[in-house]
Design a protein around this motif. Structure first.
Motif, PDB file in Angstrom:
ATOM      1  N   ASP A  83      -1.717   5.801 -14.122  1.00 45.86           N
ATOM      2  CA  ASP A  83      -2.037   6.919 -13.220  1.00 45.86           C
ATOM      3  C   ASP A  83      -1.558   6.663 -11.793  1.00 45.86           C
ATOM      4  OD1 ASP A  83      -3.322   8.262 -15.324  1.00 45.86           O
ATOM      5  OD2 ASP A  83      -5.207   7.220 -14.913  1.00 45.86           O
ATOM      6  N   GLY A  84      -0.374   6.076 -11.657  1.00 41.70           N
ATOM      7  CA  GLY A  84       0.221   5.882 -10.340  1.00 41.70           C
ATOM      8  C   GLY A  84      -0.323   4.707  -9.565  1.00 41.70           C
ATOM      9  N   ARG A  85      -1.139   3.878 -10.206  1.00 43.71           N
ATOM     10  CA  ARG A  85      -1.686   2.695  -9.552  1.00 43.71           C
ATOM     11  C   ARG A  85      -1.368   1.454 -10.400  1.00 43.71           C
ATOM     12  NH1 ARG A  85      -5.553   3.789  -5.629  1.00 43.71           N
ATOM     13  NH2 ARG A  85      -6.126   5.993  -5.443  1.00 43.71           N
ATOM     14  N   ILE A  86      -1.329   0.311  -9.742  1.00 45.26           N
ATOM     15  CA  ILE A  86      -1.121  -0.936 -10.482  1.00 45.26           C
ATOM     16  C   ILE A  86      -2.398  -1.287 -11.242  1.00 45.26           C
ATOM     17  CG2 ILE A  86      -0.760  -3.415 -10.257  1.00 45.26           C
ATOM     18  CD1 ILE A  86       1.175  -2.872  -8.012  1.00 45.26           C
ATOM     19  N   ASP A  87      -2.239  -1.506 -12.547  1.00 42.81           N
ATOM     20  CA  ASP A  87      -3.392  -1.827 -13.384  1.00 42.81           C
ATOM     21  C   ASP A  87      -3.582  -3.334 -13.472  1.00 42.81           C
ATOM     22  OD1 ASP A  87      -5.448  -0.831 -15.318  1.00 42.81           O
ATOM     23  OD2 ASP A  87      -4.285  -2.097 -16.693  1.00 42.81           O
ATOM     24  N   ASP A  94       0.830  -1.217   0.000  1.00 44.73           N
ATOM     25  CA  ASP A  94       0.000   0.000   0.000  1.00 44.73           C
ATOM     26  C   ASP A  94       0.867   1.271   0.000  1.00 44.73           C
ATOM     27  OD1 ASP A  94      -2.448   1.256  -0.124  1.00 44.73           O
ATOM     28  OD2 ASP A  94      -2.663   1.390   2.068  1.00 44.73           O
ATOM     29  N   VAL A  95       1.835   1.328  -0.895  1.00 42.54           N
ATOM     30  CA  VAL A  95       2.784   2.450  -0.946  1.00 42.54           C
ATOM     31  C   VAL A  95       2.153   3.667  -1.614  1.00 42.54           C
ATOM     32  CG1 VAL A  95       4.940   3.261  -1.964  1.00 42.54           C
ATOM     33  CG2 VAL A  95       4.835   1.012  -0.881  1.00 42.54           C
ATOM     34  N   VAL A 131      10.845  -9.399 -13.044  1.00 41.73           N
ATOM     35  CA  VAL A 131       9.595  -8.648 -13.138  1.00 41.73           C
ATOM     36  C   VAL A 131       9.838  -7.372 -13.930  1.00 41.73           C
ATOM     37  CG1 VAL A 131       7.767  -7.462 -11.866  1.00 41.73           C
ATOM     38  CG2 VAL A 131       8.752  -9.575 -10.961  1.00 41.73           C
ATOM     39  N   ALA A 132       9.012  -7.133 -14.935  1.00 42.50           N
ATOM     40  CA  ALA A 132       9.107  -5.914 -15.740  1.00 42.50           C
ATOM     41  C   ALA A 132       7.988  -4.958 -15.353  1.00 42.50           C
ATOM     42  CB  ALA A 132       9.016  -6.249 -17.221  1.00 42.50           C
ATOM     43  N   PHE A 133       8.276  -3.666 -15.447  1.00 43.92           N
ATOM     44  CA  PHE A 133       7.289  -2.628 -15.126  1.00 43.92           C
ATOM     45  C   PHE A 133       6.986  -1.849 -16.404  1.00 43.92           C
ATOM     46  CE2 PHE A 133       9.321  -3.767 -11.232  1.00 43.92           C
ATOM     47  CZ  PHE A 133       8.324  -3.697 -10.273  1.00 43.92           C
ATOM     48  N   VAL A 134       5.718  -1.729 -16.706  1.00 49.58           N
ATOM     49  CA  VAL A 134       5.293  -1.082 -17.944  1.00 49.58           C
ATOM     50  C   VAL A 134       4.255  -0.021 -17.606  1.00 49.58           C
ATOM     51  CG1 VAL A 134       4.115  -1.412 -20.157  1.00 49.58           C
ATOM     52  CG2 VAL A 134       5.732  -3.143 -19.332  1.00 49.58           C
ATOM     53  N   GLY A 135       4.338   1.093 -18.285  1.00 51.73           N
ATOM     54  CA  GLY A 135       3.369   2.163 -18.093  1.00 51.73           C
ATOM     55  C   GLY A 135       3.762   3.359 -18.924  1.00 51.73           C
ATOM     56  N   GLU A 136       2.889   4.335 -19.005  1.00 49.57           N
ATOM     57  CA  GLU A 136       3.193   5.526 -19.783  1.00 49.57           C
ATOM     58  C   GLU A 136       4.354   6.286 -19.160  1.00 49.57           C
ATOM     59  OE1 GLU A 136      -0.517   7.655 -19.955  1.00 49.57           O
ATOM     60  OE2 GLU A 136      -0.987   6.793 -21.920  1.00 49.57           O
ATOM     61  N   SER A 137       5.011   7.086 -19.977  1.00 45.96           N
ATOM     62  CA  SER A 137       6.125   7.910 -19.499  1.00 45.96           C
ATOM     63  C   SER A 137       5.644   8.805 -18.355  1.00 45.96           C
ATOM     64  CB  SER A 137       6.657   8.769 -20.648  1.00 45.96           C
ATOM     65  OG  SER A 137       7.703   9.593 -20.207  1.00 45.96           O
ATOM     66  N   GLY A 138       6.401   8.836 -17.256  1.00 49.27           N
ATOM     67  CA  GLY A 138       6.011   9.624 -16.090  1.00 49.27           C
ATOM     68  C   GLY A 138       5.007   8.920 -15.210  1.00 49.27           C
ATOM     69  N   GLY A 139       4.782   7.631 -15.467  1.00 53.05           N
ATOM     70  CA  GLY A 139       3.760   6.900 -14.716  1.00 53.05           C
ATOM     71  C   GLY A 139       4.232   6.355 -13.376  1.00 53.05           C
ATOM     72  N   GLY A 140       5.519   6.534 -13.044  1.00 58.56           N
ATOM     73  CA  GLY A 140       5.993   6.124 -11.725  1.00 58.56           C
ATOM     74  C   GLY A 140       6.910   4.922 -11.706  1.00 58.56           C
ATOM     75  N   LYS A 141       7.308   4.428 -12.871  1.00 61.77           N
ATOM     76  CA  LYS A 141       8.150   3.221 -12.906  1.00 61.77           C
ATOM     77  C   LYS A 141       9.511   3.475 -12.250  1.00 61.77           C
ATOM     78  CE  LYS A 141       7.984   2.970 -17.398  1.00 61.77           C
ATOM     79  NZ  LYS A 141       7.195   4.199 -17.614  1.00 61.77           N
ATOM     80  N   THR A 142      10.191   4.544 -12.672  1.00 60.56           N
ATOM     81  CA  THR A 142      11.498   4.862 -12.081  1.00 60.56           C
ATOM     82  C   THR A 142      11.341   5.256 -10.624  1.00 60.56           C
ATOM     83  OG1 THR A 142      12.432   5.519 -14.211  1.00 60.56           O
ATOM     84  CG2 THR A 142      13.506   6.391 -12.238  1.00 60.56           C
ATOM     85  N   THR A 143      10.247   5.914 -10.292  1.00 57.98           N
ATOM     86  CA  THR A 143       9.991   6.279  -8.898  1.00 57.98           C
ATOM     87  C   THR A 143       9.934   5.044  -8.015  1.00 57.98           C
ATOM     88  OG1 THR A 143       8.770   8.260  -9.557  1.00 57.98           O
ATOM     89  CG2 THR A 143       8.390   7.436  -7.329  1.00 57.98           C
ATOM     90  N   LEU A 144       9.329   3.963  -8.507  1.00 62.43           N
ATOM     91  CA  LEU A 144       9.299   2.713  -7.747  1.00 62.43           C
ATOM     92  C   LEU A 144      10.704   2.220  -7.441  1.00 62.43           C
ATOM     93  CD1 LEU A 144       6.466   0.581  -9.426  1.00 62.43           C
ATOM     94  CD2 LEU A 144       6.529   1.389  -7.055  1.00 62.43           C
ATOM     95  N   MET A 145      11.594   2.304  -8.423  1.00 64.64           N
ATOM     96  CA  MET A 145      12.971   1.849  -8.216  1.00 64.64           C
ATOM     97  C   MET A 145      13.693   2.746  -7.207  1.00 64.64           C
ATOM     98  SD  MET A 145      12.879  -0.763 -10.151  1.00 64.64           S
ATOM     99  CE  MET A 145      11.098  -0.813  -9.898  1.00 64.64           C
ATOM    100  N   ASN A 146      13.435   4.055  -7.286  1.00 62.84           N
ATOM    101  CA  ASN A 146      14.056   4.988  -6.333  1.00 62.84           C
ATOM    102  C   ASN A 146      13.592   4.708  -4.908  1.00 62.84           C
ATOM    103  OD1 ASN A 146      15.507   6.346  -8.310  1.00 62.84           O
ATOM    104  ND2 ASN A 146      13.894   7.867  -8.651  1.00 62.84           N
ATOM    105  N   ASP A 198       3.674  18.226  -4.038  1.00 59.46           N
ATOM    106  CA  ASP A 198       2.852  17.889  -5.196  1.00 59.46           C
ATOM    107  C   ASP A 198       1.929  16.721  -4.856  1.00 59.46           C
ATOM    108  OD1 ASP A 198       4.258  19.845  -6.487  1.00 59.46           O
ATOM    109  OD2 ASP A 198       5.656  18.474  -7.465  1.00 59.46           O
ATOM    110  N   GLY A 199       1.031  16.440  -5.801  1.00 62.62           N
ATOM    111  CA  GLY A 199       0.111  15.322  -5.609  1.00 62.62           C
ATOM    112  C   GLY A 199       0.833  13.987  -5.665  1.00 62.62           C
ATOM    113  N   ASP A 200       0.110  12.934  -5.377  1.00 67.55           N
ATOM    114  CA  ASP A 200       0.702  11.595  -5.361  1.00 67.55           C
ATOM    115  C   ASP A 200       1.126  11.167  -6.763  1.00 67.55           C
ATOM    116  OD1 ASP A 200       0.286  11.455  -2.692  1.00 67.55           O
ATOM    117  OD2 ASP A 200      -1.475  10.143  -2.795  1.00 67.55           O
ATOM    118  N   VAL A 201       2.337  10.614  -6.844  1.00 67.57           N
ATOM    119  CA  VAL A 201       2.808   9.969  -8.066  1.00 67.57           C
ATOM    120  C   VAL A 201       2.414   8.501  -8.042  1.00 67.57           C
ATOM    121  CG1 VAL A 201       4.857   9.352  -9.417  1.00 67.57           C
ATOM    122  CG2 VAL A 201       4.736  11.586  -8.286  1.00 67.57           C
ATOM    123  N   LEU A 202       2.480   7.911  -6.854  1.00 69.60           N
ATOM    124  CA  LEU A 202       2.061   6.518  -6.649  1.00 69.60           C
ATOM    125  C   LEU A 202       1.012   6.480  -5.560  1.00 69.60           C
ATOM    126  CD1 LEU A 202       5.601   4.834  -6.582  1.00 69.60           C
ATOM    127  CD2 LEU A 202       3.991   4.836  -8.504  1.00 69.60           C
TER     128      LEU A 202
END
Length: 604
Positions: free
Chosen positions: A560-564, A358-359, A383-398, A366-370
């Motif tokens: 949109d910052g959520r797992i689809d 529940d991260v 495990v691969a992460f897929v989503g639109e650019s700016g969707g939070g993939k790199t943020t998850l790794m950070n 700013d508003g929530d990215v995730l």
């Protein structure tokens, strides 16, 4: 004064140097105070001999006496010369040690600050603040330790001697000192305020300077030289106006201070001359007192320099201690508290299991990215992460690497516990930006394992297709690649970054578009090495190519910052959602569809 005491406490390990410098200054002051007495005595001896009109015996005795007095003057000067240089040497060493202490602690503080701090600061501004603040602090402490004892001892000695000979002289001096200090204090407040504004402009300009030089190819490519120069000059032009106001204020007040001082010393000299004419003082006394008054004037006028350097040190220390007092928690966490190294999590058992629960996360205010992100990754899973650019993939790794703190929820890596340093040692990462340093090829590959042997370095270099271009360099692995690897192509830099992750040999691997800068040939070579590296390791992949995504165990899609959705490539291909859409876009010949595919940071 509190700022200066704070500096002393911060550098208390240098107290022996402070004591030594002050003792040397005391000896120098004593030698200087002896000179008026010697010259005064010589004056009386000579005047007495001239008045007596004695014969050869008197003349010979007088000559012997004045020669002894001249020798005493020589001795005083030699003592001054020797001891002042010893004190100067101690001051130089003390200054160097202080710079080392302050610089090292500043660098240490920066290293442990959270990533969020650096997101909001220019690198050049951080460097400029360090250089300016520490230079101002060390310059003041060096001059103060040399001058403080001299000023105090000279002042006390002159007051005592003046009171002994004629008490009104001491009374006037007692009026002069506090009056001058009071007028100086009136000057100080406005001066410091203007100095602070000047420092802001200098720090901003210096920060931009460093950034522009680091990105000079971009600046030239967009023909922005004149614009950058204009903005840079504007900040320094602003300091001219502030310096003009600051200097006019300082010198206007200095005219008043010195005029008051001139009047007081006029009265002092007049009293000495009149009392000498009246016979209260001998010519030698007059010479001695006049010289003492000159010595008394020096501490007062030296206050201008002391106050000037003190104000600069206070202004500099404010910038320095603002950083030193930063609270990691108030910035947003993600820092690494200094601690003794601890073993990295083992790849055995559940040592590489990752769990997001529940991260929720956002940058600054700013508003929530995730939002509400939950998933688990088992040991050895890809495990691969897929989503639109700016969707939070790199943020998850950070977040996984502890570069930022979550707003809520938790992230667990079995075996790492709460030790962020151990966590990061358990993760090998290849960023989209290779982020190399200005050392040799070998040093960059071994950055994660500085103790690696040359054989180990060359082995991973071959696996990452680095060896094929490095062997063409005249110095091979000892070739200096320049700042940020500027002497290498994008693909070459990326291959070195991959080799760096391979050599670290961590149980968890993060690939943030690791092959995005590679041509097809290089990608094939590196991908083979990555396949070997990912064997029995937990691998989290932000993919650039769909071909890479197809090889993973599971795919996690973000919208949109959520797992689809979460599932295997085959399962998601049939789901009709994001991954299925990507596959359809890949197979489409439409230019619009190919453009849409790029918004997901992947290509076919």
């Amino acid at each position: 004064m509190s700022a200066l005491l704070r500096i002393l406490r911060f550098t208390r390990s240098l107290r022996l140097y402070y004591v030594g410098i002050m003792l040397a200054a005391a000896v120098v002051t004593g030698a200087g105070l002896a000179v008026p007495f010697i010259t005064g005595r010589a004056t009386d001896v000579i005047v007495d001999a001239l008045d007596s009109g004695g014969g050869d015996d008197v003349l010979g005795a007088t000559i012997r006496t004045v020669l002894l007095l001249a020798a005493a003057l020589l001795l005083a000067e030699l003592v001054d010369t020797l001891v002042s240089n010893i004190g100067g040497y101690w001051g130089d060493v003390m200054s160097a040690r202080m710079r080392t202490i302050l610089s090292s602690r500043y660098f240490e503080k920066l290293l442990w600050l959270p990533q969020r701090y650096f997101d909001n600061e220019l690198t050049g501004t951080i460097v400029a603040r360090l250089n300016r603040s520490i230079a101002e602090i060390t310059n003041f402490m060096k001059s103060m330790s040399n001058m403080f004892v001299t000023l105090i001892m000279t002042t006390i000695a002159v007051l005592v001697i003046s009171a002994w000979h004629y008490w009104p002289l001491a009374v006037l001096l007692l009026i002069a000192y506090p009056l001058y200090l009071w007028l100086t204090a009136l000057t100080s407040a406005k001066w410091q305020r203007l100095e602070g504004r000047k420092n802001e402009h200098v720090d901003i300009a210096s920060g931009r300077f460093t950034e522009v030089i680091g990105q000079i190819r971009v600046v030239k490519s967009f023909a922005r030289e004149r614009s950058e120069l204009r903005h840079f000059t504007e900040h320094f032009d602003a300091t001219i106006g502030l310096t003009d106001e600051q200097s006019r204020h300082w010198h206007r007040m200095d005219v008043i201070r010195r005029a008051v001082l001139n009047v007081i010393f006029f009265v002092l000299y007049a009293m000495i001359f009149v009392r000498t004419v009246q016979g209260h003082f001998s010519p030698g006394d007059m010479v001695m007192l006049v010289q003492l008054m000159a010595m008394a004037r020096q501490p007062v006028t030296s206050l201008s320099y002391v106050v000037d350097t003190a104000q600069r040190a206070i202004a500099g220390s404010k910038s320095y201690f603002e950083v030193m007092e930063l609270d990691e928690a108030s910035i947003g966490g993600g820092g690494t508290p200094p601690r003794e190294p601890s073993p990295a999590p083992s790849t055995g058992g559940d040592g590489a299991t990752i769990r997001f629960t529940d991260v929720r996360f956002g940058y600054d205010n700013d508003g929530d990215v995730l939002s509400g992100v939950s998933f688990e990754v088992g040991r050895g899973e890809r495990v691969a992460f897929v989503g639109e650019s700016g969707g939070g993939k790199t943020t998850l790794m950070n977040l996984l690497m502890g570069l930022y703190d979550t707003r809520s929820g938790s992230i667990e890596v079995a075996g790492a516990g709460a030790d962020v340093e151990a966590l990061r040692r358990s993760i090998g990462v290849v960023f989209q930006d290779p982020s190399l340093f200005s050392g040799t090829v070998a040093e960059n590959i071994a950055y994660g394992r500085p103790d690696a042997t040359r054989a180990e370095i060359e082995d991973v270099a071959r696996r990452a297709a680095v060896d094929e271009f490095v062997r063409k360099f005249p110095r091979g692995y000892d070739t200096v690649i320049g700042e940020r690897g500027m002497k290498l192509s994008g693909g070459q830099k990326q291959r070195i970054a991959v080799a760096r992750a391979m050599l670290k040999d961590a149980p968890i691997l993060v690939l943030d578009e690791a092959t995005s800068a590679l041509d097809t040939k290089s990608e094939r070579l590196v991908q083979a090495g990555l396949e070997n590296l990912m064997h029995e390791r937990t691998s989290l992949i932000i993919a650039h190519r769909l071909s890479t995504i197809a090889e993973v165990d599971r795919i996690i899609t973000l919208r949109d910052g959520r797992i689809d959705e979460i599932g295997t490539p085959d399962e998601l291909a049939a789901s009709g959602r994001i991954y299925a859409e990507l596959l359809a876009l890949q197979n489409s010949a439409s230019a619009a569809d190919r453009k849409r595919l790029k918004t997901y940071d992947v290509v076919g």
